[in-house]
Write a protein that holds these residues in place. Structure first.
Motif, short mmCIF file in Angstrom:
data_model
loop_
_atom_site.label_atom_id
_atom_site.label_comp_id
_atom_site.label_asym_id
_atom_site.label_seq_id
_atom_site.Cartn_x
_atom_site.Cartn_y
_atom_site.Cartn_z
N UNK A 139 -4.61 77.51 85.24
CA UNK A 139 -3.18 77.22 85.06
C UNK A 139 -2.72 76.04 85.90
N UNK A 140 -3.20 75.90 87.12
CA UNK A 140 -2.73 74.80 87.98
C UNK A 140 -3.18 73.45 87.43
N UNK A 200 -1.50 68.41 85.01
CA UNK A 200 -1.70 67.39 83.97
C UNK A 200 -0.41 67.16 83.17
N UNK A 201 0.25 68.22 82.79
CA UNK A 201 1.48 68.09 82.01
C UNK A 201 2.56 67.37 82.81
N UNK A 202 2.64 67.65 84.10
CA UNK A 202 3.59 66.93 84.96
C UNK A 202 3.27 65.44 85.02
N UNK A 203 2.00 65.15 85.17
CA UNK A 203 1.58 63.76 85.29
C UNK A 203 1.83 62.98 84.01
N UNK A 204 1.58 63.60 82.87
CA UNK A 204 1.71 62.91 81.58
C UNK A 204 3.17 62.73 81.18
N UNK A 205 4.03 63.68 81.53
CA UNK A 205 5.47 63.57 81.27
C UNK A 205 5.77 63.31 79.79
N UNK A 208 4.37 81.58 81.99
CA UNK A 208 3.97 81.19 83.34
C UNK A 208 3.98 79.67 83.50
N UNK A 209 3.53 78.96 82.48
CA UNK A 209 3.59 77.49 82.52
C UNK A 209 5.03 77.02 82.58
N UNK A 210 5.87 77.57 81.72
CA UNK A 210 7.27 77.15 81.67
C UNK A 210 7.95 77.40 83.02
N UNK A 211 7.68 78.54 83.63
CA UNK A 211 8.31 78.83 84.90
C UNK A 211 7.92 77.82 85.98
N UNK A 247 -10.44 76.29 87.99
CA UNK A 247 -9.32 75.35 87.90
C UNK A 247 -9.78 73.95 87.51
N UNK A 248 -10.03 73.80 86.22
CA UNK A 248 -10.48 72.53 85.64
C UNK A 248 -9.67 72.32 84.36
#
Length: 241
Positions: A129-130, A135-140, A164-167, A227-228
Motif C-alpha cells: 500500500x505505501x 507513486x500516486x502522490x508523485x504522479x499527481x 485505505x488508499x483514499x484515506x 512494499x514494491x
C-alpha cells in the motif's frame, strides 16, 4: 490549481461506464492475485506476466521456460505448476525467475483496463500500500481504483483497500462526484481498527478459508510486507525502480 480525482470502480462489470484514458489504474485483487504479484516481485522475480486464460498461461510458460501459476475458485489449475498463494513465492525460489500468472478475477480486470486505454496500470494490495500511495502522490494524475471483486460481483476486501488508499491520499485528491469512493473511505474508516475481525465475515474469506488458506488471507491484509510497486510495461509487471 485543481486536485486530481480518485474514482473507485466496485466491479469489473462497471469498468465500461468510465473513461480511464487519462488515468492511472490500480488493479486491486486483495485475495490473492495482487498480493501475490507484489510478493513475487518483492522477492526478486524478474517479472510477472499476467494472462487471462489457462491456455495462454501454459503456452507462455513453455515458450519462456517460466513458472506457470494460477487458480480458479481458490484451487490450483490442472496443467499449471503452482497456485496463487503469496507464500509460494519466497526469495530462494522466485528470485530472477519469470512468473506467468492467471487468476479468477485480477488478471482479467488488468487486461480489461489495458484494452480501454489506461495511461498506466499498477497493481495494489495491503502488502504494498505505501508503494502504491507514494507513486500516486508523485504522479499527481487522475486515479481509477479498480476492484476485481468476485466473478463481477462486489466484494468487501477490495473495497476496503480502495478506502485505505483514499484515506491516505484524501488531502491531495478529490473524490467529489464518486459515491463509491466516498463509501469505500467511510467503510475503511469504520473498520480499520478491527480489520481482521471484520474481514473474516466476508464471503471470500469464508470461501478461501475452507481450503485452509487463513494464513494467506491474514498476510494479504497486513500492510507493507512486500512494499514494491508493480508496473505494467512491455506485456509484464515489473518492480518500479
Amino acid at each position: 490549481m485543481s486536485k486530481p480525482s480518485i474514482t473507485t470502480i466496485l466491479s469489473p462489470r462497471l469498468l465500461q461506464l468510465y473513461d480511464i484514458s487519462n488515468s492511472i489504474v490500480v488493479i486491486i485483487d486483495v485475495f490473492r492475485a495482487t498480493s501475490t504479484i507484489a510478493t513475487a516481485l518483492y522477492n526478486g522475480a524478474a517479472k510477472v506476466i499476467p494472462v487471462d486464460s489457462v491456455e495462454q498461461c501454459i503456452a507462455t510458460g513453455r515458450n519462456l521456460n517460466a513458472i506457470t501459476a494460477g487458480e480458479r475458485d481458490g484451487k490450483i489449475i490442472p496443467g499449471l505448476q503452482y497456485g496463487n498463494s503469496p507464500a509460494e513465492y519466497y526469495r530462494d525460489f522466485i528470485h530472477g525467475k519469470t512468473l506467468v500468472l492467471t487468476t479468477t478475477n485480477g488478471t482479467r480486470l488488468l487486461h480489461m483496463a489495458l484494452s480501454k486505454g489506461a495511461s498506466e496500470v499498477v497493481t495494489g494490495s495491503f502488502p504494498n500500500i505505501s508503494a502504491v500511495c507514494n507513486h500516486l502522490l508523485q504522479m499527481n494524475k487522475n486515479v481509477i481504483l479498480g476492484c476485481s471483486g468476485w466473478k463481477d460481483r462486489f466484494n468487501l476486501e477490495d473495497t476496503l483497500f480502495a478506502g485505505a488508499i483514499i484515506q491516505r491520499l484524501q488531502e491531495h485528491f478529490t473524490i467529489n462526484g464518486c459515491d463509491s469512493s466516498l463509501m469505500a473511505e467511510n467503510m475503511y474508516g469504520l473498520h480499520k481498527h478491527h480489520l481482521y475481525s471484520f474481514i473474516q465475515k466476508t464471503s471470500h474469506w469464508h470461501r478461501l478459508a475452507a481450503y485452509g488458506l487463513e494464513k494467506d488471507l491474514e498476510y494479504c491484509i497486513t500492510e507493507d510486507g512486500a512494499n514494491v510497486l508493480p508496473v505494467y510495461t512491455n506485456n509484464a509487471l515489473i518492480a518500479a525502480k
